[in-house]
Enzyme design. Structure first.
Site, short mmCIF file in Angstrom:
data_model
loop_
_atom_site.label_atom_id
_atom_site.label_comp_id
_atom_site.label_asym_id
_atom_site.label_seq_id
_atom_site.Cartn_x
_atom_site.Cartn_y
_atom_site.Cartn_z
N LYS A 41 1.48 -1.20 0.39
CA LYS A 41 0.21 -0.03 -0.32
C LYS A 41 1.27 1.00 0.04
CE LYS A 41 -4.28 1.21 0.17
NZ LYS A 41 -5.86 0.03 -0.42
P1 NAD Z 1 -13.29 8.00 -2.88
O1 NAD Z 1 -12.46 8.89 -2.19
O2 NAD Z 1 -13.69 7.36 -4.26
O3 NAD Z 1 -14.43 8.02 -1.69
C1 NAD Z 1 -14.40 8.17 -0.45
C2 NAD Z 1 -16.13 9.02 -0.19
O4 NAD Z 1 -16.32 8.79 1.82
C3 NAD Z 1 -16.59 10.47 -0.02
O5 NAD Z 1 -17.81 10.48 -0.54
C4 NAD Z 1 -16.41 10.02 0.89
O6 NAD Z 1 -17.45 11.83 1.02
C5 NAD Z 1 -17.06 9.61 2.36
N1 NAD Z 1 -16.42 10.33 3.47
C6 NAD Z 1 -15.03 10.40 3.71
N2 NAD Z 1 -15.23 10.64 5.55
C7 NAD Z 1 -16.83 10.53 5.68
C8 NAD Z 1 -16.96 9.57 7.06
N3 NAD Z 1 -17.15 10.87 7.43
N4 NAD Z 1 -19.02 9.69 6.72
C9 NAD Z 1 -18.80 9.29 5.73
N5 NAD Z 1 -19.28 9.80 4.21
C10 NAD Z 1 -17.06 10.17 3.85
O7 NAD Z 1 -13.28 6.76 -2.28
P2 NAD Z 1 -13.38 4.66 -2.40
O8 NAD Z 1 -12.84 4.25 -3.81
O9 NAD Z 1 -14.92 4.78 -2.74
O10 NAD Z 1 -12.65 4.30 -1.01
C11 NAD Z 1 -13.92 4.55 -0.12
C12 NAD Z 1 -12.78 2.99 0.64
O11 NAD Z 1 -12.92 1.88 -0.35
C13 NAD Z 1 -12.13 2.75 1.55
O12 NAD Z 1 -11.46 3.03 3.26
C14 NAD Z 1 -10.80 2.44 0.38
O13 NAD Z 1 -9.46 2.31 1.41
C15 NAD Z 1 -11.50 1.60 -0.05
N6 NAD Z 1 -11.11 0.37 -1.02
C16 NAD Z 1 -11.76 0.79 -2.45
C17 NAD Z 1 -11.27 0.88 -3.79
C18 NAD Z 1 -11.53 1.33 -4.47
O14 NAD Z 1 -12.18 0.68 -5.64
N7 NAD Z 1 -11.63 2.04 -4.80
C19 NAD Z 1 -11.58 -0.54 -3.47
C20 NAD Z 1 -11.07 -1.08 -2.19
C21 NAD Z 1 -11.17 -0.36 -1.31
#
Ligand code: NAD
Length: 412
Positions: free
Chosen positions: A108
């Site tokens: 990571k």
């Molecule tokens: P992103 O940046 O696209 O979206 C994050 C979202 O969370 C945004 O809508 C933001 O406004 C919201 N947010 C932030 N703080 C918040 C809070 N306190 N309460 C509610 N909402 C809040 O990120 P993403 O790619 O969607 O990733 C989200 C999660 O999924 C992370 O934990 C990431 O590690 C995990 N993840 C993502 C992927 C991927 O393919 N993108 C894969 C596996 C895991």
């Protein structure tokens, strides 16, 4: 740290590992090796800002374990990103790739930065700077980064370009999550959310959920929006969803496409037609069949776990439930489909992208999803079988699946 809600995510990951060692006999040397990453690299990245000043940013790459294949894992840009968070995420990536059964190890990366405070040009220089400092440890057969929170396909395209300039590598396979016209895979954008849906669908009856569920989603980013769309397309209702500023609720189901438009126009979800505003706390405590945290770590913790009214939880964020909250929810008989299983669709399609780049192939979205479905089903059912066999929860079931695969490869 006095405030128990401000938890070190790496300690949480180790606490999860400890729990597994209590029910599964694992070689001590193997467990000791798994308690530390192979290496953790901290870099400073000097960036010329648009006003001519110089700002130094702190960046990271943690290469946790490569027993199953090259290190694989996203890069996070966030103001609170620090080494323990990156280490935890790299540890979970190691297990996640093993749960999905793909030939990748765990890594990571990150930069401590609020990307909203940078111009696009500054962000590009920062992203290229991260690659300049780390190019020697990266590579298709060594370490393959991808996007995570606040890193987009565009960021991956800058990084892949910088890597190609430095090393001459033409495969594009060192970074995944690239835009389609820059060597990305069809379906990568939807993969984590859709993969989460496939896992849910595979386990729905076994975890006692009805045929049509009322779903609550925390997070309105890549994962939150895509998982909401996947559930709605398959006849379920998303009754509440939130971003960092708060959320909205409609017991009859929200129209996500209209909500996306509404947020574009107004900058927030609030005051959406026919719905009621909710705080993030209220959202997590909403009565529903399935709660999907898809934003950040530690959002369900000791302070709110007892107030959760969902019948089950599908973890699409990494580490959204602390180990203390896990215990509380276990006692309340609320099944949790763990992150290392539920969100493994993203890395699986990243692996497909890597494979397509190396073979110079282009698969259609249908081909990608047809390959993803049996992988998600297989991982979900093997996890369930382990949980049953060891009379434990799905998290420990998934850990056992991963640890058995990694330890075998490491000769234990
Ligand atoms: P992103 O940046 O696209 O979206 C994050 C979202 O969370 C945004 O809508 C933001 O406004 C919201 N947010 C932030 N703080 C918040 C809070 N306190 N309460 C509610 N909402 C809040 O990120 P993403 O790619 O969607 O990733 C989200 C999660 O999924 C992370 O934990 C990431 O590690 C995990 N993840 C993502 C992927 C991927 O393919 N993108 C894969 C596996 C895991």
């Amino acid at each position: 740290m006095n405030n128990k809600n401000i938890q070190n995510p790496f300690q949480n990951g180790m606490a999860q590992l400890d729990k597994v060692t209590k029910i599964k006999n694992l070689n001590e040397e193997f467990v000791a090796k798994l308690r530390q990453p192979d290496r953790d690299i901290r870099i400073s990245i000097p960036v010329k800002m648009d006003d001519g000043s110089l700002q130094i940013f702190e960046g990271y790459r943690v290469e946790y374990n490569n027993a199953l294949g090259p290190y694989k894992g996203g890069i996070r840009y966030h103001k609170d990103t620090e080494i323990n968070e990156v280490k935890a995420l790299a540890f979970w990536m190691t297990l996640k790739c093993a749960v999905a059964g793909i030939p990748m190890g765990g890594g990571k990366g990150g930069i401590t930065v609020d990307p909203k405070e940078l111009s696009k040009n500054e962000l590009e220089r920062l992203s290229r700077g991260w690659v300049q400092k780390l190019a020697e440890v990266l590579g298709p057969k060594k370490d393959v980064p991808a996007p995570d929170v606040n890193t987009t396909g565009e960021v991956m395209a800058w990084m892949a370009d910088e890597y190609a300039k430095i090393t001459g590598d033409k495969t594009g396979a060192t970074f995944t999550g690239k835009p389609l016209d820059k060597g990305g895979s069809a379906g990568r954008g939807r993969a984590t959310g859709l993969g989460g849906f496939y896992v849910f669908d595979s386990l729905r009856e076994q975890i006692g959920l009805p045929e049509k569920c009322k779903v609550v989603v925390q997070g309105f980013g890549n994962v939150g929006v895509n998982v909401a769309q996947s559930f709605i397309e398959n006849g379920h209702k998303v009754i509440a969803i939130s971003d960092s500023k708060g959320g909205v609720y409609n017991g009859d189901g929200l129209d996500i496409e209209k909500l996306i438009e509404h947020k574009k126009k107004n900058g927030s979800l609030s005051a959406f037609n026919g719905s009621k505003n909710l705080t993030n706390e209220e959202l997590l405590e909403t009565e529903c069949d399935l709660l999907i945290p898809a934003a950040f770590e530690n959002v369900i913790n000791e302070t709110n776990a007892s107030k959760i009214k969902a019948k089950a939880i599908l973890e699409l964020a990494n580490g959204p439930i602390t180990p203390e909250a896990d215990e509380i929810l276990f006692k309340k008989s609320i099944p949790i489909v763990p992150d290392i299983l539920a969100n493994s669709g993203g890395v699986t399609v990243s692996y497909f992208e890597w494979e397509q780049n190396l073979k110079n192939e282009h698969w259609t979205e249908k081909e990608v999803f047809d390959k993803l479905l049996p992988i998600m089903n297989g991982a979900a059912q093997k996890t369930f079988k382990n949980a049953k066999e060891y009379s434990t929860d799905l998290r420990r079931g998934a850990f056992i699946l991963a640890l058995e695969r990694i330890s075998k490869k490491m000769g234990y």
